[in-house]
Design a protein around this motif. Structure first.
Motif, mmCIF file in Angstrom:
data_model
loop_
_atom_site.group_PDB
_atom_site.id
_atom_site.type_symbol
_atom_site.label_atom_id
_atom_site.label_comp_id
_atom_site.label_asym_id
_atom_site.label_seq_id
_atom_site.Cartn_x
_atom_site.Cartn_y
_atom_site.Cartn_z
ATOM 1 N N THR A 45 0.718 -1.395 0.026
ATOM 2 C CA THR A 45 -0.257 0.102 -0.129
ATOM 3 C C THR A 45 0.917 1.067 0.003
ATOM 4 O O THR A 45 0.666 2.151 -0.725
ATOM 5 C CB THR A 45 -0.825 0.131 1.339
ATOM 6 O OG1 THR A 45 -1.681 -0.932 1.211
ATOM 7 C CG2 THR A 45 -1.693 1.291 1.244
ATOM 8 N N GLN A 81 -7.693 1.276 -1.032
ATOM 9 C CA GLN A 81 -8.369 -0.138 -0.222
ATOM 10 C C GLN A 81 -9.767 0.199 0.106
ATOM 11 O O GLN A 81 -9.976 1.388 0.653
ATOM 12 C CB GLN A 81 -7.457 -0.537 0.867
ATOM 13 C CG GLN A 81 -7.043 -1.769 1.071
ATOM 14 C CD GLN A 81 -5.819 -2.168 2.251
ATOM 15 O OE1 GLN A 81 -5.045 -0.923 2.092
ATOM 16 N NE2 GLN A 81 -5.678 -3.018 2.693
ATOM 17 N N ASP A 163 -5.753 -1.038 -4.889
ATOM 18 C CA ASP A 163 -5.331 -1.754 -3.943
ATOM 19 C C ASP A 163 -6.211 -2.836 -3.452
ATOM 20 O O ASP A 163 -7.386 -2.506 -2.699
ATOM 21 C CB ASP A 163 -5.188 -0.481 -2.730
ATOM 22 C CG ASP A 163 -4.116 -1.210 -1.556
ATOM 23 O OD1 ASP A 163 -3.766 -2.222 -1.235
ATOM 24 O OD2 ASP A 163 -3.788 -0.168 -0.801
ATOM 25 N N GLU A 164 -5.723 -4.101 -3.547
ATOM 26 C CA GLU A 164 -6.539 -5.133 -3.384
ATOM 27 C C GLU A 164 -8.194 -5.209 -3.677
ATOM 28 O O GLU A 164 -8.942 -5.181 -2.734
ATOM 29 C CB GLU A 164 -6.468 -5.371 -1.543
ATOM 30 C CG GLU A 164 -5.093 -5.490 -1.325
ATOM 31 C CD GLU A 164 -4.640 -6.036 0.032
ATOM 32 O OE1 GLU A 164 -5.681 -6.977 0.396
ATOM 33 O OE2 GLU A 164 -3.922 -6.147 0.714
HETATM 34 MG MG MG Z 1 -2.110 -2.704 2.291
#
Ligand code: MG
Ligand code: ATP
Lengths: 262, 292
Positions: A45, A81, A163-164
């Motif tokens: 991140t 995220q 992010d993810e």
């Molecule tokens: Mg992360």
């Protein structure tokens, strides 16, 4: 690299204490789906935030399409995220996706017809049309994730940093996001994705960056997913080693990969 | 009677100004920062008053507003640069500034009738009519406080209407805004300046302490039942006005402190909305579970 989407040069980032990224250096190709993998707390991140200019590196620099970030910010779309925002915010799916049309210089202007069309198309693309006017608090986690992706799509960028995006998403949504990514790639877009599931990396990504504070490895999945690299990144944890072993088998016998999926 | 109407009008403007800004403070998880600013403007008010000798001077308005902005700068410095925990930074900043203000009041303004600790605590809403604006020698057009509030209302309204998209984006996802190259620091301090201005102009009416109730409670009530930001702002203003009107009537009837009654009513409205909302949600759920 001739055609370089992101160039990260000797990058070191800290939060005041010990470096979270240490002397990371790589160049990424254009028009591919690129995965960033590494254990929890390995700085993935942080890497994304530094690339986006949200964190100031203590040394090194980032170039995007061979230019300073500030010159081409609007060509880069950031998908944070999901947990990084409060989904109880009083706004509908449409309102949030519309934020993808916001620009530094149009904040004081009203939205126009083109913006509205693009927003509707983006919502359609992630399959949320029937939830368009629903408050974002009343969506499932996977739907919220798709709202973020739609907002990035509405930005009409060339480079996407996610992010993810697959966290908390069911299999059907995961494969629909995946085909969306494929479509974006076919349009010549570059997508950089932080990913956690080692089992799927070789299927999803054309190029990999393996990170643990330092850059452990980069390259095609075949090049990166070696036992040595993974042990370097993840350490010798038992469960992981088992996974690693199976991954290496898959790489060694690619024909059997399909059988092993089921 | 005319006095009552002016009091209600002025207090309603306080409520509207505070509620509109309160929505953004709340959504940005900065309710405590509003609290801090409202306390921290005190030394600014005292110093400016000491030098101008006038509660309504422009000097006081600007000086005290700047003190509030300095407080938010100090909080940001402590959290971001000195890495002090957020709530501790807020606590340190505003108790320090508030204490300085109290010391100044007890030394420089000893025995002063305009600004004393009572005024700091809950303002002097019943007395705002003493400071009248009279034009043409005899035409009374209302208390000074009403016009300062009106001025603040135009500043706040104009800024929020023009910058609606920016403030909305900042409140929902600051990192994303920064990713677009938007100068979020600038937007942040514009908002802090407005909050500071609101607490300064409201100081004389409702006091430095209770203005927080006007900032936070109506906005929190509105958030319970709003699906859109502009609706939340509208409802927050309505809840704020309702608290003012009902609170004033209660205070006259029961002969209690006016500002205290208004904020109490605001709290009661919050509880009522919370309970009603929970009740209706439950009913909806049970209806969808057994549709017959
Ligand atoms: Mg992360
Ligand atoms: N705001 C912060 N302040 C201080 N330290 C931080 C901050 N954010 C992250 N860190 C630390 O930096 C390191 C890297 O964090 P980062 O979030 O980049 O990891 P990550 O690879 O994204 O992890 P995950 O897989 O859990 O998302 C961690 O050790 C974390 O504790």
């Amino acid at each position: 690299m001739e055609n370089c989407s992101i160039e990260v040069h000797n990058l070191t980032t800290t939060y005041g204490g010990a470096p979270v990224l240490w002397d990371v250096d790589f160049e990424l190709p254009v028009g591919q789906i690129i995965g960033v993998i590494g254990p929890n707390g390995s700085g993935k991140t942080t890497l994304l935030k530094t690339i986006m200019g949200l964190l100031e590196p203590s040394s090194g620099f980032v170039k995007i399409f061979n230019q300073d970030l500030d010159k081409i910010r609007e060509r880069v779309a950031y998908v944070p995220q999901r947990e990084s925002v409060d989904w109880d915010f009083p706004a509908s799916v449409y309102d949030i996706v519309m934020m993808g049309r916001y620009r530094k210089h149009n904040l004081f202007r009203r939205t126009n017809k083109t913006d509205i069309d693009i927003v509707n198309q983006s919502i359609e693309k992630v399959g949320l049309t029937e939830f368009k006017n629903r408050q974002i608090a009343q969506l499932s986690g996977g739907q919220q994730q798709r709202v973020f992706i739609a907002r990035a799509l509405a930005q009409r960028a060339e480079l996407y940093l996610m992010d993810e995006p697959f966290v908390g998403v069911d299999a059907a949504t995961e494969s629909s996001i995946l085909s969306l990514l494929q479509e974006m790639k076919n349009d010549g877009k570059t997508v950089l994705i932080i990913h956690h599931d080692l089992q799927t990396v070789s299927d999803y990504f054309d190029y990999l960056v393996l990170l643990n504070t330092r850059l452990i490895a980069k390259g095609t999945p075949q090049e990166v997913l070696t036992k040595e690299n993974l042990t370097n990144a993840y350490g010798g944890q038992l469960t992981l080693l088992a996974k690693v072993a199976s991954l290496i088998k898959e790489n060694e016998f690619p024909i059997r990969e399909k059988d092993m999926d089921f | 009677m005319m006095n009552d109407i002016w009091i209600l009008l002025t207090a309603s403007l306080v409520a509207i100004n505070a509620a509109l800004l309160g929505c953004f403070l709340l959504l940005r998880k900065m309710a405590l920062v509003g609290d801090a600013i409202s306390h921290a403007v005190l030394p600014g008010i005292v110093v400016a008053y000491y030098f101008s000798g006038d509660k309504t001077s422009l000097l006081l308005l600007i000086g005290a507003t700047l003190t509030g902005v300095v407080a938010s700068l100090m909080i940001d410095f402590l959290t971001k640069k000195a890495k002090i925990q957020g709530d501790a930074s807020i606590g340190i900043t505003y108790t320090l500034l508030f204490a300085v203000g109290m010391i100044l009041i007890s030394t420089w303004l000893k025995g002063n009738v305009d600004i004393d600790m009572d005024c700091v605590l809950y303002g002097e809403i019943g007395l705002i009519n003493l400071d009248k604006i009279i034009i043409d020698g005899n035409l009374y057009i209302g208390p000074m406080a009403f016009y300062t509030e009106l001025f603040a209302f135009f500043c706040i309204g104009l800024t929020l209407v023009l910058g609606f998209k920016g403030f909305k984006l900042l409140a929902f996802n600051e990192d994303y805004a920064r990713g677009l190259g938007i100068n979020t620091t600038r937007w942040h301090y514009v908002l802090m300046t407005l909050v500071s201005l609101t607490t300064v102009v409201s100081f004389e009416v409702v006091g430095a302490v209770l203005v927080v109730g006007f900032l936070i409670i109506p906005a929190a009530t509105a958030q319970l039942i709003s699906k859109k930001l502009n609706r939340m702002m509208f409802l927050a203003a309505i809840f704020g006005i309702a608290a003012v009107v009902i609170g004033y009537a209660l205070a006259i009837w029961l002969n209690v402190n006016i500002t205290g009654a208004m904020v109490s009513v605001s709290g009661i409205i919050f509880m009522m909305v919370l309970i009603i909302d929970k009740f209706f949600r439950k009913q909806q759920v049970s209806k969808s579970l057994n549709p017959a």
